[in-house]
Design a protein around this motif. Sequence first.
Motif, mmCIF file in Angstrom:
data_model
loop_
_atom_site.group_PDB
_atom_site.id
_atom_site.type_symbol
_atom_site.label_atom_id
_atom_site.label_comp_id
_atom_site.label_asym_id
_atom_site.label_seq_id
_atom_site.Cartn_x
_atom_site.Cartn_y
_atom_site.Cartn_z
ATOM 1 N N ALA A 41 0.832 -1.206 0.000
ATOM 2 C CA ALA A 41 0.000 0.000 0.000
ATOM 3 C C ALA A 41 0.865 1.252 0.000
ATOM 4 C CB ALA A 41 -0.939 -0.003 1.210
ATOM 5 N N ILE A 42 1.938 1.236 0.765
ATOM 6 C CA ILE A 42 2.838 2.396 0.801
ATOM 7 C C ILE A 42 3.442 2.640 -0.582
ATOM 8 C CG2 ILE A 42 5.048 3.232 1.713
ATOM 9 C CD1 ILE A 42 4.216 1.892 4.401
ATOM 10 N N ARG A 43 3.881 1.556 -1.233
ATOM 11 C CA ARG A 43 4.444 1.697 -2.584
ATOM 12 C C ARG A 43 3.404 2.250 -3.561
ATOM 13 N NH1 ARG A 43 6.650 -3.213 -1.257
ATOM 14 N NH2 ARG A 43 5.160 -4.330 -2.548
ATOM 15 N N ILE A 44 2.204 1.707 -3.491
ATOM 16 C CA ILE A 44 1.139 2.152 -4.406
ATOM 17 C C ILE A 44 0.814 3.623 -4.173
ATOM 18 C CG2 ILE A 44 -1.319 1.884 -4.954
ATOM 19 C CD1 ILE A 44 -0.894 -1.169 -4.374
ATOM 20 N N VAL A 45 0.638 4.002 -2.922
ATOM 21 C CA VAL A 45 0.309 5.399 -2.611
ATOM 22 C C VAL A 45 1.438 6.316 -3.068
ATOM 23 C CG1 VAL A 45 -0.061 7.046 -0.721
ATOM 24 C CG2 VAL A 45 -1.315 4.879 -0.756
ATOM 25 N N ASN A 46 2.672 5.929 -2.763
ATOM 26 C CA ASN A 46 3.813 6.766 -3.170
ATOM 27 C C ASN A 46 3.922 6.885 -4.683
ATOM 28 O OD1 ASN A 46 4.548 7.314 -0.536
ATOM 29 N ND2 ASN A 46 6.068 5.694 -0.447
ATOM 30 N N ASP A 47 3.621 5.813 -5.407
ATOM 31 C CA ASP A 47 3.713 5.845 -6.869
ATOM 32 C C ASP A 47 2.576 6.633 -7.507
ATOM 33 O OD1 ASP A 47 5.990 4.327 -6.763
ATOM 34 O OD2 ASP A 47 5.018 2.446 -7.372
ATOM 35 N N CYS A 48 1.403 6.589 -6.909
ATOM 36 C CA CYS A 48 0.219 7.153 -7.560
ATOM 37 C C CYS A 48 -0.157 8.546 -7.079
ATOM 38 C CB CYS A 48 -0.974 6.235 -7.347
ATOM 39 S SG CYS A 48 -0.799 4.639 -8.154
ATOM 40 N N GLU A 49 0.151 8.870 -5.842
ATOM 41 C CA GLU A 49 -0.425 10.086 -5.278
ATOM 42 C C GLU A 49 0.261 11.400 -5.666
ATOM 43 O OE1 GLU A 49 -2.992 10.684 -1.433
ATOM 44 O OE2 GLU A 49 -0.897 10.282 -0.960
ATOM 45 N N PRO A 50 1.576 11.476 -5.778
ATOM 46 C CA PRO A 50 2.165 12.797 -6.037
ATOM 47 C C PRO A 50 1.555 13.501 -7.246
ATOM 48 C CG PRO A 50 3.882 11.228 -5.515
ATOM 49 C CD PRO A 50 2.604 10.460 -5.620
ATOM 50 N N ASP A 51 1.447 12.812 -8.338
ATOM 51 C CA ASP A 51 0.783 13.369 -9.522
ATOM 52 C C ASP A 51 -0.376 12.431 -9.820
ATOM 53 O OD1 ASP A 51 2.598 15.497 -9.974
ATOM 54 O OD2 ASP A 51 4.042 14.033 -10.730
ATOM 55 N N ILE A 52 -1.433 12.553 -9.032
ATOM 56 C CA ILE A 52 -2.496 11.556 -9.056
ATOM 57 C C ILE A 52 -3.017 11.312 -10.470
ATOM 58 C CG2 ILE A 52 -4.400 13.106 -8.494
ATOM 59 C CD1 ILE A 52 -5.284 10.760 -6.562
ATOM 60 N N VAL A 53 -3.145 12.313 -11.254
ATOM 61 C CA VAL A 53 -3.487 12.125 -12.666
ATOM 62 C C VAL A 53 -2.657 13.137 -13.443
ATOM 63 C CG1 VAL A 53 -5.296 12.196 -14.412
ATOM 64 C CG2 VAL A 53 -5.814 11.333 -12.133
ATOM 65 N N ASN A 54 -1.606 12.648 -14.092
ATOM 66 C CA ASN A 54 -0.661 13.565 -14.741
ATOM 67 C C ASN A 54 -0.772 13.543 -16.273
ATOM 68 O OD1 ASN A 54 0.420 11.107 -15.264
ATOM 69 N ND2 ASN A 54 2.359 11.458 -14.209
ATOM 70 N N TYR A 55 -1.913 13.203 -16.742
ATOM 71 C CA TYR A 55 -2.089 13.214 -18.193
ATOM 72 C C TYR A 55 -3.362 13.974 -18.535
ATOM 73 C CZ TYR A 55 -5.649 9.683 -17.404
ATOM 74 O OH TYR A 55 -6.752 9.029 -16.964
#
Length: 156
Positions: A41-55
């Motif tokens: 969960a920590i990995r997923i949150v760290n990977d997804c949250e900073p730029d939650i939708v960057n496209y």
Amino acid sequence: MPGRFLGVTHMTGNIDVDLDGLRQVAKALHDAVTRDVRPAAIRIVNDCEPDIVNYGPRFATPAMTSARIRHHDSLAATLANLRSYVNTSQALVAAMNQVIAAYAASDGITAEAAKKILADAAAQADGARARYEAAIRAAGYTSVPDSYMPTDGGMA
């Protein structure tokens, strides 16, 4: 009708707790969350949250904007659910451990209460024996005949 949940059987007016079963469930959940779920969960949150939708910002079509918003909302809800699952699992393990500790404490209190009851009963038996011996002596005997004394450790 009894129901069973996490080692606890609830029947009308009674709750029967299988402490060994509850310990096993608490340990299994703790181990799974600590070893697998929380690190992932920590990995997923760290990977997804900073730029939650960057496209998508450079695509101005309504369909792309709508899809980006739905994706953002879905991802945000998923991350919130993931956090909630980890936190709720940890709270559940803590609650199970509190139940286990409370039952252990109540067993300890019960054991102490039983010791006190037995000690009080032994003191009463000793007092009864002393009164018995005094009554025999008051009746004119200089000693209590062995045939009058209980032979089973003082309990008649």
